[in-house]
Design a protein around this motif. Structure first.
Motif, PDB file in Angstrom:
ATOM      1  N   ARG A   1       3.156  12.862  21.078  1.00  0.00           N
ATOM      2  CA  ARG A   1       4.550  12.746  20.655  1.00  0.00           C
ATOM      3  C   ARG A   1       5.454  12.521  21.863  1.00  0.00           C
ATOM      4  N   HIS A   2       5.182  13.202  22.963  1.00  0.00           N
ATOM      5  CA  HIS A   2       5.979  13.024  24.178  1.00  0.00           C
ATOM      6  C   HIS A   2       5.845  11.583  24.686  1.00  0.00           C
TER       7      HIS A   2
ATOM      8  N   GLU B   1       7.919   9.303  22.398  1.00  0.00           N
ATOM      9  CA  GLU B   1       9.363   9.392  22.663  1.00  0.00           C
ATOM     10  C   GLU B   1       9.750   8.543  23.876  1.00  0.00           C
TER      11      GLU B   1
ATOM     12  N   LEU C   1      11.690   6.087  15.791  1.00  0.00           N
ATOM     13  CA  LEU C   1      10.832   7.252  15.939  1.00  0.00           C
ATOM     14  C   LEU C   1      11.000   8.133  14.709  1.00  0.00           C
TER      15      LEU C   1
END
Length: 330
Positions: A132-133, A136, A148
């Motif tokens: 997820r990081h 982003e 997103l």
């Protein structure tokens, strides 16, 4: 990693598990996107090549670095209705020469919720929180049509999405283990759909009338014609009760009191939400019995049918067919 790859799957559950991460479940086309030096590929959950039908999304994806592989949902927003439009997505597949105009007038969005590869490196072995990081960072400066997906660890907020966003085309929520790996083709996520109970009229059954397998449902339109709107899941132990309620009405039909309004078997074009997509043999009954069913929000308004099977809840002996709302889309 080479295309195509089957996406990770979600299994249906009744409740969202505590302690996981939650994302809205969109009413669209699940799609994996591959960005290479020389091309962009978009393929469906069934590994069908969708690239030619979404030139607008293909242009968006070219803004991302080569060596990127994403998982997400293709959606088209209808500003007049204030919700996603699944029929507009299906219209892309059959648009033919109208496709450039469709893409211009009704642009598609790609809502991204996972990354399988970044910078040419396979990241499926990383935990979800790390993927997820990365995601982003990848989508930090992309156009608004490349979005997103919202995510929360707050169970109450996720339940709020299910309650408040269904009118906008959110079908429910998907729960994901924050430490889970991405496993292509495997059922590692959990989905819970937003459902509501509604009434419909029984127009036929599969299996034996005495113990029906499933119910074929209809609603009357403005002209008084019974329109097919969908089918139930197998009714199981409730079949005996239903058979008793329905048998007297099939006798009237055989006696020629009123011709049944549906062809037999049901055409494959009518039964598109069923698994085998073939003409369906059934036992017709007079449209007299009202039942309550539990349905998700995937209802195709233009054709007036549920896209998925519904669940039988109970017979509504207290209601007449005139109490059931009219069929939409005709």
């Amino acid at each position: 990693m080479r295309p195509p790859v089957e996406p990770m799957r979600a299994v249906t559950a009744a409740e969202l598990p505590a302690g996981w991460l939650f994302e809205p479940k969109w009413d669209g086309f699940r799609a994996l996107a591959w960005i290479a030096e020389d091309r962009v590929l978009i393929h469906s959950r069934q590994l069908r090549d969708l690239t030619p039908y979404f030139p607008d999304v293909r242009r968006l994806l070219r803004t991302l670095p080569p060596g990127t592989v994403l998982d997400g949902e293709l959606v088209i927003w209808d500003p007049d209705r204030g919700r996603t439009d699944f029929n507009a997505l299906q219209g892309r597949i059959v648009a033919g020469r109208r496709l450039p105009r469709e893409a211009c007038d009704r642009p598609a969005h790609y809502v991204v919720f996972d990354v399988l590869q970044a910078g040419g490196e396979d990241v499926t072995g990383l935990p979800l929180i790390e993927r997820r990081h990365l995601l982003e960072q990848l989508l930090a400066n992309t156009p608004p049509q490349l979005q997103l997906c919202p995510q929360t660890a707050d169970l109450a907020e996720a339940r709020g999405w299910m309650a408040d966003w269904s009118h906008a085309g959110v079908e429910g929520c998907v729960a994901k283990d924050p430490h889970g790996r991405y496993e292509p083709g495997k059922p590692g996520w959990i989905k819970v759909k937003t459902r509501s109970t509604v009434e419909a009229i029984v127009g036929g059954v599969t299996g034996r009338l005495s113990v029906p397998g499933s119910l074929l449902l209809g609603r009357f339109d403005q002209r008084g014609r019974l329109r097919y709107v969908g089918a139930t899941h197998p009714v199981g132990q409730a079949g005996g009760e239903l058979g008793m309620a329905l048998q007297r009405y099939v006798a009237q039909q055989r006696g020629g009191a009123v011709p049944h309004p549906w062809p037999s078997p049901l055409p494959a074009a009518w039964t598109g939400q069923l698994e085998d997509r073939r003409p369906l043999a059934y036992v017709p009954v007079q449209p007299t019995v009202v039942v309550e069913v539990s349905a998700d929000i995937a209802y195709d308004e233009p054709v007036g049918r549920w896209r998925h099977r519904v669940r039988f809840v109970r017979v509504r002996a207290d209601l007449s067919v005139y109490d059931v709302r009219l069929a939409a889309g005709f």
